[in-house]
Design an enzyme around this catalytic site. Structure first.
Site, mmCIF file in Angstrom:
data_model
loop_
_atom_site.group_PDB
_atom_site.id
_atom_site.type_symbol
_atom_site.label_atom_id
_atom_site.label_comp_id
_atom_site.label_asym_id
_atom_site.label_seq_id
_atom_site.Cartn_x
_atom_site.Cartn_y
_atom_site.Cartn_z
ATOM 1 C CB SER A 182 31.632 8.137 -3.783
ATOM 2 O OG SER A 182 30.295 8.366 -3.202
ATOM 3 C CG HIS A 200 35.727 8.102 -5.877
ATOM 4 N ND1 HIS A 200 35.841 8.781 -4.611
ATOM 5 C CD2 HIS A 200 34.656 8.877 -6.361
ATOM 6 C CE1 HIS A 200 35.055 9.438 -4.364
ATOM 7 N NE2 HIS A 200 34.194 9.786 -5.277
ATOM 8 C CD GLU A 240 39.256 8.630 -2.546
ATOM 9 O OE1 GLU A 240 39.691 8.392 -1.438
ATOM 10 O OE2 GLU A 240 38.150 8.587 -3.029
ATOM 11 C CG ASN A 257 33.057 10.951 -0.052
ATOM 12 O OD1 ASN A 257 33.056 11.976 -0.003
ATOM 13 N ND2 ASN A 257 32.716 10.041 -1.274
#
Length: 281
Positions: free
Chosen positions: A117, A138, A150, A188
């Site tokens: 992540s 991800h 992702e 993130n």
């Protein structure tokens, strides 16, 4: 592509295995022991059983999904897979060791993906003899429900591998979004500083945990408050990602809140340990 290996049978790995099996892929679900790998499959069976009981799934679909998931506990099983997805703990050294071993066994031409992540894809790929075959994939938690994937190219990732993973994500019913290989990618890099700021707000006594979450839910229309979300993600994971952002960018705005560090040191990691910013039965 017919056979996929998922390395790590925890919450994320089991979710990834489930969505692949539901779309007809043969899935090798790996963990460090036979017991852990089988426990991962039992978790999938339990979740699908609950959906079946509520009328959200068909019995034949549940049976066919479970039939396609094969628990394994040797990384050498990668020799049978056309795609290997690593979903181990968010630790760069652990991930690189897994990739080094997978590289020894995975067939020529197979794709090696990481569900990291936040960690650099280029760095993970560098441990292998074929960085052009390595990519970031991800998934979001909970994997069966969340649509986003992702897709992150490392410096050496080939166009063919990128296109294959974009197409595979769509076959799973997901919406793939391309991100460049920077710390935290898109999700993130934006989310974690927001959660960290909510923790600073609590740390500085601006408001209670309940009131901070209420402000964000009612005032910003978030489905879940930031402190509850941090508890669900795991405070150790949040701290790990903040450290990656802080180290990667060298910017003080990514400094993890001291309260987050203290909770992790105390073993208060959120929902999975029964206590984080809130207490869970």
């Amino acid at each position: 592509m017919n056979t996929v290996m998922v390395v790590g049978a925890g919450q994320m790995g089991a979710g990834i295995a489930e969505v692949f099996a539901a779309k007809g892929f043969h899935v090798l679900l790996h963990d460090q022991s036979k017991e852990l790998a089988e426990r991962g499959k039992l978790g999938i069976e339990g979740r699908l059983g609950r959906l079946l009981k509520k009328g959200y799934a068909k019995e034949e679909d549940v049976e066919s999904t479970l039939k396609l998931i094969e628990p394994v506990f040797q990384l050498s099983e990668a020799a049978r897979a056309e795609l290997v997805i690593e979903a181990a703990t968010e630790n760069g050294e652990i991930k690189k060791q897994i990739f080094k071993t997978i590289d020894e066994f995975a067939p020529e031409g197979s794709i090696m993906a990481t569900n990291t992540s936040s960690l650099p894809i280029t760095d993970i790929a560098s441990i292998t003899s074929r960085p052009e075959q390595v990519i970031g994939m991800h998934f979001m938690n909970p994997v069966p429900r969340m649509k986003l994937v992702e897709v992150i190219r490392g410096l050496a990732t080939s166009d063919d591998v990128y296109e294959e993973i974009m197409a595979t994500s769509k076959k799973l019913g997901k919406i793939p979004v391309s991100a460049e290989d920077f710390p935290g990618f898109v999700s993130n890099r934006i989310l974690m500083p927001m959660l960290n700021e909510a923790i600073f707000t609590l740390y500085e006594g601006v408001a209670s945990a309940e009131d901070i979450d209420t402000v964000m839910k009612l005032g910003m229309n978030h489905p879940m408050g930031p402190l509850t979300l941090a508890d669900f993600i795991g405070l150790d994971t949040c701290l790990s990602i903040m450290n990656v952002l802080h180290d990667g960018f060298g910017d003080s705005k990514y400094r993890p809140c001291p309260l987050l560090k203290k909770y992790v040191q105390a073993g208060w990691l959120g929902k999975k340990t029964g206590r984080g910013f809130f207490v869970y039965e």
